[in-house]
Design a protein around this motif. Structure first.
Motif, PDB file in Angstrom:
ATOM      1  N   LYS A   1       0.983  -1.410  -0.345  1.00 23.99           N
ATOM      2  CA  LYS A   1       0.007  -0.136   0.003  1.00 23.99           C
ATOM      3  C   LYS A   1       0.213   1.079  -0.334  1.00 23.99           C
ATOM      4  CE  LYS A   1      -3.798  -2.407   2.700  1.00 23.99           C
ATOM      5  NZ  LYS A   1      -4.299  -2.203   3.618  1.00 23.99           N
ATOM      6  N   MET A   2       1.745   1.421   1.075  1.00 25.36           N
ATOM      7  CA  MET A   2       3.017   2.598   1.387  1.00 25.36           C
ATOM      8  C   MET A   2       3.750   2.605  -0.116  1.00 25.36           C
ATOM      9  SD  MET A   2       6.166   2.427   3.242  1.00 25.36           S
ATOM     10  CE  MET A   2       5.380   1.273   4.002  1.00 25.36           C
ATOM     11  N   TYR A   3       3.390   1.965  -1.587  1.00 32.04           N
ATOM     12  CA  TYR A   3       3.727   1.820  -3.128  1.00 32.04           C
ATOM     13  C   TYR A   3       2.946   1.232  -3.754  1.00 32.04           C
ATOM     14  CZ  TYR A   3       8.244   1.844  -0.476  1.00 32.04           C
ATOM     15  OH  TYR A   3       9.375   2.504   1.234  1.00 32.04           O
ATOM     16  N   ALA A   4       1.578   1.996  -3.176  1.00 35.45           N
ATOM     17  CA  ALA A   4       0.523   1.857  -4.293  1.00 35.45           C
ATOM     18  C   ALA A   4       1.078   2.415  -5.233  1.00 35.45           C
ATOM     19  CB  ALA A   4      -0.669   1.755  -3.943  1.00 35.45           C
ATOM     20  N   ALA A   5       1.978   3.908  -5.856  1.00 36.85           N
ATOM     21  CA  ALA A   5       1.558   4.610  -6.912  1.00 36.85           C
ATOM     22  C   ALA A   5       3.024   4.271  -7.927  1.00 36.85           C
ATOM     23  CB  ALA A   5       2.146   5.577  -5.983  1.00 36.85           C
ATOM     24  N   GLU A   6       3.532   3.503  -7.260  1.00 35.86           N
ATOM     25  CA  GLU A   6       4.790   2.841  -8.199  1.00 35.86           C
ATOM     26  C   GLU A   6       4.723   1.679  -9.591  1.00 35.86           C
ATOM     27  OE1 GLU A   6       7.634   4.983  -5.629  1.00 35.86           O
ATOM     28  OE2 GLU A   6       5.915   4.443  -5.903  1.00 35.86           O
ATOM     29  N   PHE A   7       3.091   0.617  -8.740  1.00 33.41           N
ATOM     30  CA  PHE A   7       2.345  -0.758  -8.706  1.00 33.41           C
ATOM     31  C   PHE A   7       1.478  -0.313  -9.435  1.00 33.41           C
ATOM     32  CE2 PHE A   7       4.826  -2.609  -4.637  1.00 33.41           C
ATOM     33  CZ  PHE A   7       5.985  -3.041  -5.456  1.00 33.41           C
ATOM     34  N   GLN A   8       1.082   0.672  -9.224  1.00 31.87           N
ATOM     35  CA  GLN A   8       0.011   0.904 -10.026  1.00 31.87           C
ATOM     36  C   GLN A   8       1.136   2.147 -11.686  1.00 31.87           C
ATOM     37  OE1 GLN A   8      -2.565   2.450  -6.847  1.00 31.87           O
ATOM     38  NE2 GLN A   8      -4.034   0.325  -6.931  1.00 31.87           N
ATOM     39  N   GLY A   9       1.316   2.528 -11.033  1.00 36.53           N
ATOM     40  CA  GLY A   9       1.671   3.277 -12.408  1.00 36.53           C
ATOM     41  C   GLY A   9       1.430   5.403 -12.301  1.00 36.53           C
ATOM     42  N   GLN A  10       1.182   5.396 -11.165  1.00 35.86           N
ATOM     43  CA  GLN A  10       0.900   6.478 -10.339  1.00 35.86           C
ATOM     44  C   GLN A  10       1.901   7.072  -9.898  1.00 35.86           C
ATOM     45  OE1 GLN A  10      -2.178   6.599  -9.101  1.00 35.86           O
ATOM     46  NE2 GLN A  10      -3.888   5.235 -10.024  1.00 35.86           N
ATOM     47  N   GLY A  11       3.135   7.161  -9.700  1.00 34.86           N
ATOM     48  CA  GLY A  11       4.543   7.736  -9.176  1.00 34.86           C
ATOM     49  C   GLY A  11       4.970   9.308  -9.036  1.00 34.86           C
ATOM     50  N   GLY A  12       4.835   9.629 -10.127  1.00 40.32           N
ATOM     51  CA  GLY A  12       4.830  10.833 -10.846  1.00 40.32           C
ATOM     52  C   GLY A  12       6.055  11.086 -10.469  1.00 40.32           C
ATOM     53  N   ASP A  13       6.499  12.347  -9.862  1.00 39.26           N
ATOM     54  CA  ASP A  13       7.909  12.783 -10.411  1.00 39.26           C
ATOM     55  C   ASP A  13       8.060  12.598  -8.604  1.00 39.26           C
ATOM     56  OD1 ASP A  13       8.483  13.167 -12.472  1.00 39.26           O
ATOM     57  OD2 ASP A  13       7.203  15.541 -12.579  1.00 39.26           O
ATOM     58  N   GLU A  14       7.599  12.616  -7.670  1.00 43.86           N
ATOM     59  CA  GLU A  14       7.933  12.675  -6.328  1.00 43.86           C
ATOM     60  C   GLU A  14       8.379  10.990  -6.105  1.00 43.86           C
ATOM     61  OE1 GLU A  14       6.167  13.044  -1.961  1.00 43.86           O
ATOM     62  OE2 GLU A  14       5.222  12.094  -3.880  1.00 43.86           O
ATOM     63  N   PRO A  15      10.000  10.894  -5.690  1.00 38.57           N
ATOM     64  CA  PRO A  15      10.602   9.449  -5.471  1.00 38.57           C
ATOM     65  C   PRO A  15      10.024   9.526  -4.412  1.00 38.57           C
ATOM     66  CG  PRO A  15      12.333  11.551  -4.411  1.00 38.57           C
ATOM     67  CD  PRO A  15      11.239  11.970  -4.929  1.00 38.57           C
ATOM     68  N   ALA A  16       9.991   7.605  -4.246  1.00 42.80           N
ATOM     69  CA  ALA A  16       9.561   6.490  -3.508  1.00 42.80           C
ATOM     70  C   ALA A  16       9.845   6.960  -2.257  1.00 42.80           C
ATOM     71  CB  ALA A  16       9.888   5.078  -3.367  1.00 42.80           C
ATOM     72  N   ALA A  17      11.659   7.379  -1.615  1.00 42.79           N
ATOM     73  CA  ALA A  17      12.367   8.076  -0.805  1.00 42.79           C
ATOM     74  C   ALA A  17      11.470   8.568   0.499  1.00 42.79           C
ATOM     75  CB  ALA A  17      13.070   8.147  -0.121  1.00 42.79           C
ATOM     76  N   LYS A  18      10.929   9.621  -0.794  1.00 43.82           N
ATOM     77  CA  LYS A  18       9.845  10.645   0.239  1.00 43.82           C
ATOM     78  C   LYS A  18       8.528  10.387   0.678  1.00 43.82           C
ATOM     79  CE  LYS A  18      12.468  14.210  -0.625  1.00 43.82           C
ATOM     80  NZ  LYS A  18      12.916  15.064   0.367  1.00 43.82           N
ATOM     81  N   ARG A  19       7.891   8.914  -0.261  1.00 42.48           N
ATOM     82  CA  ARG A  19       6.656   8.906   0.285  1.00 42.48           C
ATOM     83  C   ARG A  19       7.252   7.422   1.538  1.00 42.48           C
ATOM     84  NH1 ARG A  19       6.300   9.008  -4.922  1.00 42.48           N
ATOM     85  NH2 ARG A  19       6.773   7.013  -4.850  1.00 42.48           N
ATOM     86  N   ARG A  20       7.548   7.089   1.278  1.00 39.37           N
ATOM     87  CA  ARG A  20       8.744   6.208   2.723  1.00 39.37           C
ATOM     88  C   ARG A  20       7.693   6.299   3.444  1.00 39.37           C
ATOM     89  NH1 ARG A  20      13.285   5.911   1.781  1.00 39.37           N
ATOM     90  NH2 ARG A  20      13.653   3.780   0.196  1.00 39.37           N
ATOM     91  N   LYS A  21       6.614   5.542   4.918  1.00 42.09           N
ATOM     92  CA  LYS A  21       6.342   5.770   6.635  1.00 42.09           C
ATOM     93  C   LYS A  21       7.383   4.534   7.149  1.00 42.09           C
ATOM     94  CE  LYS A  21       3.358   3.662   7.713  1.00 42.09           C
ATOM     95  NZ  LYS A  21       1.515   3.030   7.724  1.00 42.09           N
ATOM     96  N   THR A  22       7.913   5.724   8.163  1.00 40.24           N
ATOM     97  CA  THR A  22       8.414   5.122   9.325  1.00 40.24           C
ATOM     98  C   THR A  22       8.258   5.403  10.654  1.00 40.24           C
ATOM     99  OG1 THR A  22      10.068   7.321   9.327  1.00 40.24           O
ATOM    100  CG2 THR A  22      10.626   5.537   8.053  1.00 40.24           C
ATOM    101  N   LYS A  23       8.409   4.216  11.214  1.00 40.37           N
ATOM    102  CA  LYS A  23       7.581   4.363  12.142  1.00 40.37           C
ATOM    103  C   LYS A  23       8.309   5.306  13.203  1.00 40.37           C
ATOM    104  CE  LYS A  23       5.232  -0.763  12.078  1.00 40.37           C
ATOM    105  NZ  LYS A  23       6.157  -0.411  10.814  1.00 40.37           N
ATOM    106  N   LYS A  24       6.925   6.412  14.229  1.00 38.61           N
ATOM    107  CA  LYS A  24       8.161   6.585  15.491  1.00 38.61           C
ATOM    108  C   LYS A  24       7.407   6.362  16.037  1.00 38.61           C
ATOM    109  CE  LYS A  24       8.269  10.144  12.301  1.00 38.61           C
ATOM    110  NZ  LYS A  24       9.940  11.331  11.927  1.00 38.61           N
TER     111      LYS A  24
END
Length: 333
Positions: A310-333
């Motif tokens: 789900k976190m990387y759904a945009a890449e798998f669905q072809g909707q990644g746009g120009d924003e790098p995956a690292a920027k969308r990566r979620k980390t637990k606080k």
């Protein structure tokens, strides 16, 4: 406590994410006087991003151990996170870094190794086996009275990164298939890279009377994801997260190599590592999970596999746009 930390290979995904977390999370950033990133490629976007966050960047030039030792001493580095770089000469480069850290008398050393490396056959899986040899070099400093290095060691054996499945995003998008050379019988437990970063951040910021926190100091920490999955279970988790059916296809090692070669950003040594890990899965040597250490260190549950998709759904669905995956990566606080 206020440490001077050095993180190696910050131009790679692992080093970049660990450094980013330490620089941006106030719970961690307050523990460091300085964060220095070593990079083989100082022009990499990862490196420039970290520099914008306040990291000091040092160009890492392999083959100059004396220079590296002097740099570490001059910067007053007392803590180092050693990450083998993605490079054909990974072993030699890391060997040199370990020696430089030892000569620079750095007491707190966290080494990022690879889960499964201890089960690898040096003849069949030489890239994986290199990690065990490097672990030995790190831990051998413990008994060397001529240096403080090894006084407070931690080894983290990181499991197969779930983010590696992004290499098959085009096949999932266009054909709705996940092609992997792991057979139909055996399983493995991919782990989110953000979870590795969380554990490393807790270790590097932990404080005890001898350096790192006594909860972590001297520990061999094995980390995998929480779900043990065969190929068809990986595909099912992907399908649930992405909203369409995904089929697992068992492919040969030769075909897997061709698929990975099509990835222009993939280094040859990284491709060799992945193929060796897949062979380890196929041999049934990865049928385990190891999550207790993650729970104990972070106090939370590791990321579920479906959540990673789900976190990387945009890449798998072809909707990644120009924003790098690292920027969308979620980390637990």
């Amino acid at each position: 406590m206020s440490r001077n930390l050095c993180i190696t290979a910050v131009d790679g995904q692992t080093g970049h994410l660990i450094a980013e977390l330490l620089l941006t999370d106030p719970n961690f950033s307050k523990c460091f006087r300085s964060v220095v990133g070593l990079a083989l490629n100082v022009e990499h976007a990862h490196v420039q991003h970290l520099e914008s966050l306040g990291a000091a960047i040092v160009s890492h030039q392999p083959g100059r151990e004396r220079v590296m030792t002097k740099q570490l001493k001059d910067m007053g580095i007392d803590t180092i996170c050693l990450i083998p770089p993605t490079h054909p000469d990974k072993y030699d480069i890391t060997f040199e870094l370990i020696n430089a850290a030892k000569k620079a008398n750095i007491p707190n050393v966290c080494f990022i190794s690879a889960a499964g490396a201890d089960l690898a056959d040096p003849k069949k899986q030489p890239r994986l086996s290199e990690f065990i040899a490097l672990e030995h070099l790190v831990l051998a400093s413990k008994g060397d009275t001529t240096t403080n290095t090894g006084h407070s060691p931690v080894v983290i054996r990181a499991g197969f990164y779930a983010e590696n499945l992004l290499l098959y995003a085009s096949q999932i998008r266009s054909e709705h298939v996940l092609p992997l050379p792991i057979g139909d019988m055996h399983k493995f437990a991919p782990i989110a890279l953000g979870d590795i970063a969380q554990v490393a951040a807790h270790v590097l910021s932990g404080e005890g009377p001898h350096g790192f926190s006594d909860k972590h100091r001297g520990q061999l920490i094995v980390l995998t994801g929480p779900m043990l999955a065969a190929g068809n279970e990986l595909a099912t988790a992907a399908g649930k997260a992405l909203g369409f059916d995904v089929e697992y296809v068992d492919i040969s090692g030769a075909e897997a190599k061709r698929v990975l070669k099509s990835q222009s950003e993939l280094d040859s040594s990284e491709m060799e590592f992945l193929l060796e890990y897949y062979s380890l899965v196929r041999e049934g040597k990865t049928n385990y999970i190891s999550t207790h250490a993650f729970h104990d260190i972070t106090g939370v549950h590791p990321t579920e596999l479906e959540e990673v998709f789900k976190m990387y759904a945009a890449e798998f669905q072809g909707q990644g746009g120009d924003e790098p995956a690292a920027k969308r990566r979620k980390t637990k606080k």
